[in-house]
Design a protein around this motif. Structure first.
Motif, short mmCIF file in Angstrom:
data_model
loop_
_atom_site.label_atom_id
_atom_site.label_comp_id
_atom_site.label_asym_id
_atom_site.label_seq_id
_atom_site.Cartn_x
_atom_site.Cartn_y
_atom_site.Cartn_z
N LEU A 96 44.17 57.33 3.62
CA LEU A 96 45.25 57.13 4.59
C LEU A 96 46.43 56.48 3.88
O LEU A 96 46.24 55.69 2.94
N VAL A 97 47.63 56.76 4.38
CA VAL A 97 48.83 56.16 3.78
C VAL A 97 48.74 54.63 3.84
O VAL A 97 49.04 53.95 2.85
N VAL A 98 48.28 54.09 4.96
CA VAL A 98 48.22 52.61 5.07
C VAL A 98 47.22 51.98 4.11
O VAL A 98 47.29 50.80 3.83
N GLU A 99 46.27 52.78 3.64
CA GLU A 99 45.27 52.26 2.70
C GLU A 99 45.67 52.52 1.25
O GLU A 99 44.93 52.18 0.32
N SER A 100 46.79 53.20 1.03
CA SER A 100 47.13 53.64 -0.33
C SER A 100 48.18 52.75 -0.97
O SER A 100 49.23 52.49 -0.38
N LYS A 101 47.87 52.31 -2.18
CA LYS A 101 48.83 51.48 -2.92
C LYS A 101 49.96 52.36 -3.43
O LYS A 101 49.72 53.49 -3.90
N LEU A 102 51.15 51.79 -3.42
CA LEU A 102 52.32 52.54 -3.90
C LEU A 102 52.12 52.99 -5.35
O LEU A 102 52.47 54.12 -5.71
N LYS A 149 45.47 62.19 4.94
CA LYS A 149 44.81 61.61 3.77
C LYS A 149 45.23 62.25 2.45
O LYS A 149 44.68 61.94 1.40
N LEU A 150 46.19 63.19 2.51
CA LEU A 150 46.65 63.81 1.26
C LEU A 150 48.15 63.62 1.09
O LEU A 150 48.81 64.44 0.45
N ALA A 151 48.70 62.55 1.67
CA ALA A 151 50.17 62.42 1.70
C ALA A 151 50.79 62.49 0.31
O ALA A 151 51.72 63.26 0.07
N ALA A 152 50.29 61.68 -0.63
CA ALA A 152 50.92 61.65 -1.95
C ALA A 152 50.68 62.96 -2.70
O ALA A 152 51.58 63.49 -3.36
N TYR A 153 49.47 63.48 -2.57
CA TYR A 153 49.16 64.76 -3.24
C TYR A 153 50.04 65.87 -2.66
O TYR A 153 50.66 66.65 -3.41
N ALA A 154 50.13 65.92 -1.33
CA ALA A 154 50.97 66.95 -0.68
C ALA A 154 52.43 66.76 -1.08
O ALA A 154 53.13 67.74 -1.34
N ALA A 155 52.87 65.52 -1.18
CA ALA A 155 54.27 65.26 -1.58
C ALA A 155 54.52 65.80 -2.98
O ALA A 155 55.55 66.42 -3.26
N THR A 188 35.84 72.83 -8.12
CA THR A 188 36.06 72.06 -9.35
C THR A 188 35.79 70.59 -9.05
O THR A 188 35.54 70.20 -7.91
N ASN A 189 35.95 69.77 -10.08
CA ASN A 189 35.70 68.33 -9.91
C ASN A 189 36.93 67.56 -9.46
O ASN A 189 36.93 66.32 -9.53
N ILE A 190 37.97 68.25 -9.03
CA ILE A 190 39.22 67.53 -8.75
C ILE A 190 39.05 66.38 -7.75
O ILE A 190 39.64 65.31 -7.92
N THR A 191 38.18 66.60 -6.73
CA THR A 191 38.00 65.51 -5.76
C THR A 191 36.99 64.47 -6.26
O THR A 191 36.99 63.33 -5.82
N VAL A 192 36.14 64.87 -7.22
CA VAL A 192 35.15 63.92 -7.77
C VAL A 192 35.86 62.91 -8.67
O VAL A 192 35.64 61.70 -8.57
N VAL A 193 36.73 63.41 -9.54
CA VAL A 193 37.45 62.51 -10.45
C VAL A 193 38.72 61.95 -9.78
O VAL A 193 39.40 61.09 -10.34
N GLY A 194 39.01 62.47 -8.58
CA GLY A 194 40.20 62.03 -7.85
C GLY A 194 40.08 60.59 -7.37
O GLY A 194 39.01 59.97 -7.45
N LEU A 195 41.17 60.07 -6.86
CA LEU A 195 41.24 58.64 -6.53
C LEU A 195 41.18 58.38 -5.03
O LEU A 195 41.48 59.26 -4.22
N ARG A 196 40.80 57.15 -4.70
CA ARG A 196 41.03 56.61 -3.36
C ARG A 196 42.35 55.87 -3.40
O ARG A 196 42.90 55.61 -4.49
N GLY A 197 42.83 55.47 -2.26
CA GLY A 197 44.15 54.83 -2.19
C GLY A 197 44.26 53.54 -2.99
O GLY A 197 45.35 53.14 -3.41
N ASP A 198 43.11 52.88 -3.24
CA ASP A 198 43.15 51.63 -4.01
C ASP A 198 43.09 51.90 -5.52
O ASP A 198 43.06 50.95 -6.32
N GLY A 199 42.99 53.16 -5.90
CA GLY A 199 42.98 53.51 -7.33
C GLY A 199 41.59 53.72 -7.89
O GLY A 199 41.45 54.16 -9.04
N SER A 200 40.55 53.43 -7.09
CA SER A 200 39.19 53.65 -7.61
C SER A 200 38.86 55.14 -7.53
O SER A 200 39.48 55.88 -6.75
N GLN A 201 37.86 55.55 -8.35
CA GLN A 201 37.52 56.97 -8.37
C GLN A 201 36.68 57.34 -7.17
O GLN A 201 35.77 56.60 -6.80
#
Ligand SMILES: NC(=O)c1ccc[n+]([C@@H]2O[C@H](COP(=O)([O-])OP(=O)(O)OC[C@H]3O[C@@H](n4cnc5c(N)ncnc54)[C@H](OP(=O)(O)O)[C@@H]3O)[C@@H](O)[C@H]2O)c1
Length: 275
Positions: A96-102, A149-155, A188-201
């Motif tokens: 979520l945008v509110v959970e995602s660090k800039l 939940k894909l705001a930054a990716y979609a942007a 593919t592994n894009i969502t496996v190696v992808g991040l959560r909003g706090d930067g963790s995998q």
């Protein structure tokens, strides 16, 4: 696939998934390849697997913008120019945008948008106006519509679409060809190696991708579209029809996408296309 024989091809994001799929098909079909990503071990494995083919590795990190001009210069010089450049490296963030660090959102923009832009600027400087140069951008369905939940990716993918559509219009008739590829759900592994909003995998593969097209089939679909000279095309299962659905029924699409959009897209495609 004679089309690719002796074509000088640089694949950025070649170490896994769709990019790796492209490496396998192109190496078997006579292309002169340069393969790039951060994972040097994987690049070396690919190089060893195709020791009979023309294949060079050039490791790079598209997030390190200040290094990209020099890396592009190197890639250009390996075979004395380039015919096709796949700007395919990408990273996802799902939260979520509110959970995602800039800073995490900026990282996604750096990798998915500013990296391809920086490389393109150097290639525009290097290219000879009389010799065709093809840039192949890997966008996404979420480059066409927003998804929770894909705001930054979609942007990042919307930005890619706008920037490269504009560049295509600016340079029309000059020998520069811009192709925007829109993969659907690819396993593919894009969502496996992808991040959560706090930067963790994330560490988790999304169900829609787990049930998606395999990367080898996707790579073949991409190359087919390029051989036909398409400016923009979708490769994937019936989820690709969501682009038309969004264009013709934008209000309904916005309602569908509000919650559990991937589940809803899956249900929608099952009910309409019986897949
Ligand atoms: N899978 C799908 O369903 C799907 C759908 C739509 C669009 N896409 C797009 O397709 C492209 C390829 O993704 P994929 O699904 O094949 O995922 P993937 O298997 O995770 O591949 C991503 C590639 O990008 C490279 N990469 C990531 N960050 C990088 C960095 N900072 N510098 C250099 N290379 C980097 C990775 O290599 P290293 O980790 O070795 O650097 C890897 O080769 C991405 O642009 C993605 O957004 C995928």
């Amino acid at each position: 696939m004679d089309f690719w024989v002796q074509k000088r091809v640089w694949i950025i994001g070649a170490s896994s998934g769709i990019g790796e799929g492209l490496v396998h098909v192109l190496a078997r079909n006579g292309a002169e390849l340069i393969i790039s990503a951060r994972n040097e071990t994987k690049l070396q494995e690919l190089k060893d697997a195709y020791s009979e083919s023309e294949i060079e590795s050039l490791s790079l990190d598209v997030e390190l913008r200040s290094t990209l001009a020099e890396k592009s210069e190197k890639a250009w010089n390996i075979y004395g120019g380039l015919d096709y450049v796949f700007l395919n490296a990408g990273m996802s963030v799902r939260d979520l945008v509110v959970e995602s660090k800039l800073e995490v959102e900026r990282k996604i923009m750096d990798i998915n948008f500013w990296g391809p832009v920086a490389i393109t600027k150097k290639l525009l400087e290097k290219r000879d106006a009389n010799i065709p140069l093809h840039l192949v951008l890997t966008s996404s369905l979420s480059g066409k519509y927003g998804v929770p939940k894909l705001a930054a990716y979609a942007a990042s993918k919307h930005a890619m679409q706008g920037y490269f559509d504009s560049l295509r219009a600016e340079t029309y008739g000059s020998g520069l060809f811009i192709h925007i590829v829109i993969p659907g759900f690819i396993r593919t592994n894009i969502t496996v190696v992808g991040l959560r909003g706090d930067g963790s995998q994330s560490g988790k593969m999304q169900n829609a991708l787990a049930e998606g097209m395999d990367p080898a089939t996707c790579a073949k679909g991409i190359l087919k579209g390029l051989e036909k000279g398409k400016d923009e095309f979708v490769v994937g299962g019936s989820e690709r029809f969501t682009i038309g659905f969004n264009r013709f029924f934008p209000g309904l699409m916005k309602k569908l996408i509000r919650s559990n959009p991937l589940q809803r897209i899956k249900k929608l495609r099952k009910s309409i296309f019986r897949k």
